[in-house]
Scaffold this motif. Structure first.
Motif, mmCIF file in Angstrom:
data_model
loop_
_atom_site.group_PDB
_atom_site.id
_atom_site.type_symbol
_atom_site.label_atom_id
_atom_site.label_comp_id
_atom_site.label_asym_id
_atom_site.label_seq_id
_atom_site.Cartn_x
_atom_site.Cartn_y
_atom_site.Cartn_z
ATOM 1 N N ARG A 143 0.837 -1.198 0.000
ATOM 2 C CA ARG A 143 0.000 0.000 0.000
ATOM 3 C C ARG A 143 0.874 1.251 0.000
ATOM 4 O O ARG A 143 1.589 1.505 0.972
ATOM 5 N N LEU A 144 0.827 1.986 -1.084
ATOM 6 C CA LEU A 144 1.484 3.284 -1.166
ATOM 7 C C LEU A 144 0.406 4.359 -1.123
ATOM 8 O O LEU A 144 -0.695 4.173 -1.652
ATOM 9 N N SER A 145 0.724 5.490 -0.502
ATOM 10 C CA SER A 145 -0.211 6.604 -0.534
ATOM 11 C C SER A 145 -0.266 7.149 -1.961
ATOM 12 O O SER A 145 0.586 6.837 -2.799
ATOM 13 N N LYS A 146 -1.267 7.984 -2.233
ATOM 14 C CA LYS A 146 -1.411 8.562 -3.570
ATOM 15 C C LYS A 146 -0.151 9.326 -3.963
ATOM 16 O O LYS A 146 0.354 9.180 -5.076
ATOM 17 N N ARG A 147 0.385 10.137 -3.059
ATOM 18 C CA ARG A 147 1.582 10.920 -3.362
ATOM 19 C C ARG A 147 2.812 10.029 -3.517
ATOM 20 O O ARG A 147 3.657 10.261 -4.383
ATOM 21 N N GLU A 148 2.934 9.006 -2.674
ATOM 22 C CA GLU A 148 4.072 8.085 -2.783
ATOM 23 C C GLU A 148 4.057 7.385 -4.131
ATOM 24 O O GLU A 148 5.095 7.250 -4.793
ATOM 25 N N TYR A 149 2.846 6.972 -4.564
ATOM 26 C CA TYR A 149 2.738 6.310 -5.859
ATOM 27 C C TYR A 149 3.090 7.280 -6.990
ATOM 28 O O TYR A 149 3.825 6.924 -7.922
ATOM 29 N N GLU A 150 2.567 8.495 -6.925
ATOM 30 C CA GLU A 150 2.824 9.472 -7.984
ATOM 31 C C GLU A 150 4.312 9.749 -8.137
ATOM 32 O O GLU A 150 4.829 9.816 -9.270
ATOM 33 N N ILE A 151 5.008 9.902 -7.021
ATOM 34 C CA ILE A 151 6.449 10.154 -7.082
ATOM 35 C C ILE A 151 7.161 8.976 -7.729
ATOM 36 O O ILE A 151 8.014 9.149 -8.627
ATOM 37 N N CYS A 152 6.830 7.770 -7.315
ATOM 38 C CA CYS A 152 7.463 6.581 -7.906
ATOM 39 C C CYS A 152 7.172 6.502 -9.400
ATOM 40 O O CYS A 152 8.062 6.195 -10.202
ATOM 41 N N ALA A 153 5.931 6.790 -9.775
ATOM 42 C CA ALA A 153 5.551 6.718 -11.184
ATOM 43 C C ALA A 153 6.353 7.708 -12.021
ATOM 44 O O ALA A 153 6.812 7.384 -13.122
ATOM 45 N N HIS A 154 6.532 8.910 -11.517
ATOM 46 C CA HIS A 154 7.310 9.904 -12.260
ATOM 47 C C HIS A 154 8.783 9.501 -12.348
ATOM 48 O O HIS A 154 9.428 9.721 -13.387
ATOM 49 N N LEU A 155 9.324 8.920 -11.297
ATOM 50 C CA LEU A 155 10.717 8.464 -11.342
ATOM 51 C C LEU A 155 10.873 7.338 -12.359
ATOM 52 O O LEU A 155 11.843 7.305 -13.127
ATOM 53 N N ILE A 156 9.915 6.421 -12.385
ATOM 54 C CA ILE A 156 9.975 5.291 -13.315
ATOM 55 C C ILE A 156 9.905 5.768 -14.765
ATOM 56 O O ILE A 156 10.542 5.193 -15.653
#
Length: 280
Positions: free
Chosen positions: A216-229
């Motif tokens: 479970r990632l928070s919305k912001r944690e997921y967004e940051i990871c997605a942009h890095l990827i």
């Protein structure tokens, strides 16, 4: 998602340049048709992007339809970005798009509003809307026994949502827009036909690993990871989601701790090690 096939129509006047309409009619069957149609629609409902597609009955396809992208154009948007997004959409996401799954095969004229804010975090939302800076979309479609034509209007993040009055004007012009669209589609080649592919983008691999490991990632944690990827730096990601760099770095630290990774390279590799995931 609001779906109302009996959307209210009235005789209220709306801005329409018959000179612009004449230029659209003149361009039927040529590459100028979609750009000129976009300018006409922008006079009726201010917009940033227009997408035109046609789906014809084809029982050999998984959905029962052969989907053809007729074209897209924009006002104040980079056309190359629009083209890249739509190429990705028809290669990867068309068959699973819940909006079109809900109207595909239905008869008559329908107006649908996509609630982009309600789309769960994932590659579909990230790549088609968040990265493209699109926040609002409404689709006008008309279905017959043999085909369905649709016109999608989109607005950018800094634009307001479509109002009921604007959607009503959009609905009113369908009586003369769809015959033009059908004639154009029958006399010109589609820009692209939907062809689902087995290739998985690193972000799709990441989504699959998260689901498989029940993380479970928070919305912001997921967004940051997605942009890095997808190749962004932390400062770039911070600017896109509207937070300070220090705040973005805290999201990175929390996400990396949950995933057990230390670098961006580790993050991408983590998603690629999902058991049972086949990448061609």
């Amino acid at each position: 998602m609001l779906y109302d096939p009996q959307f209210h129509t009235d005789t209220d006047s709306f801005p329409l340049s018959f000179k612009t309409l004449g230029r659209v009619i003149e361009a039927v069957g040529t590459p100028d048709f979609v750009p000129r149609l976009t300018l006409l629609l922008n006079e009726i409902v201010p917009l940033n992007v227009v997408h035109i597609e046609r789906s014809r009955v084809d029982r050999s396809k998984p959905t029962g339809f052969r989907c053809e992208w007729i074209g897209s154009s924009g006002v104040g948007m980079d056309t190359s970005v629009i083209s890249d997004v739509m190429t990705l959409y028809y290669d990867r996401f068309y068959d699973s798009d819940p909006l079109f799954a809900g109207i595909r095969g239905k008869l008559g004229t329908m107006l649908v509003v996509r609630d982009i804010g309600a789309i769960p975090p994932g590659e579909f939302r990230q790549r088609l809307f968040d990265e493209a800076l699109i926040a609002h979309e409404c689709v006008l479609a008309r279905g017959t026994a043999h085909a369905q034509d649709s016109i999608a209007l989109e607005r950018a993040l800094d634009a307001p949502p479509f109002t009921l009055a604007e959607m009503n004007r959009f609905r009113q012009v369908s009586e003369f827009l769809f015959p033009l669209l059908e004639l154009h589609a029958s006399t010109s080649a589609a820009k692209r036909v939907a062809h689902p592919t087995s290739f998985l983008h690193p972000l799709a691999q990441f989504d699959a690993r998260i689901a498989a490991d029940h993380i479970r990632l928070s919305k912001r944690e997921y967004e940051i990871c997605a942009h890095l990827i997808t190749g962004r730096t932390v400062p770039e990601a911070a600017e896109i989601i509207g937070v300070r760099v220090g705040t973005a770095e805290s999201y990175v630290k929390r996400a990396f701790a949950k995933l057990g990774v230390r670098t961006k390279r580790d993050l991408i590799a983590w998603g690629q090690t999902c058991h049972g995931l086949l990448t061609l």
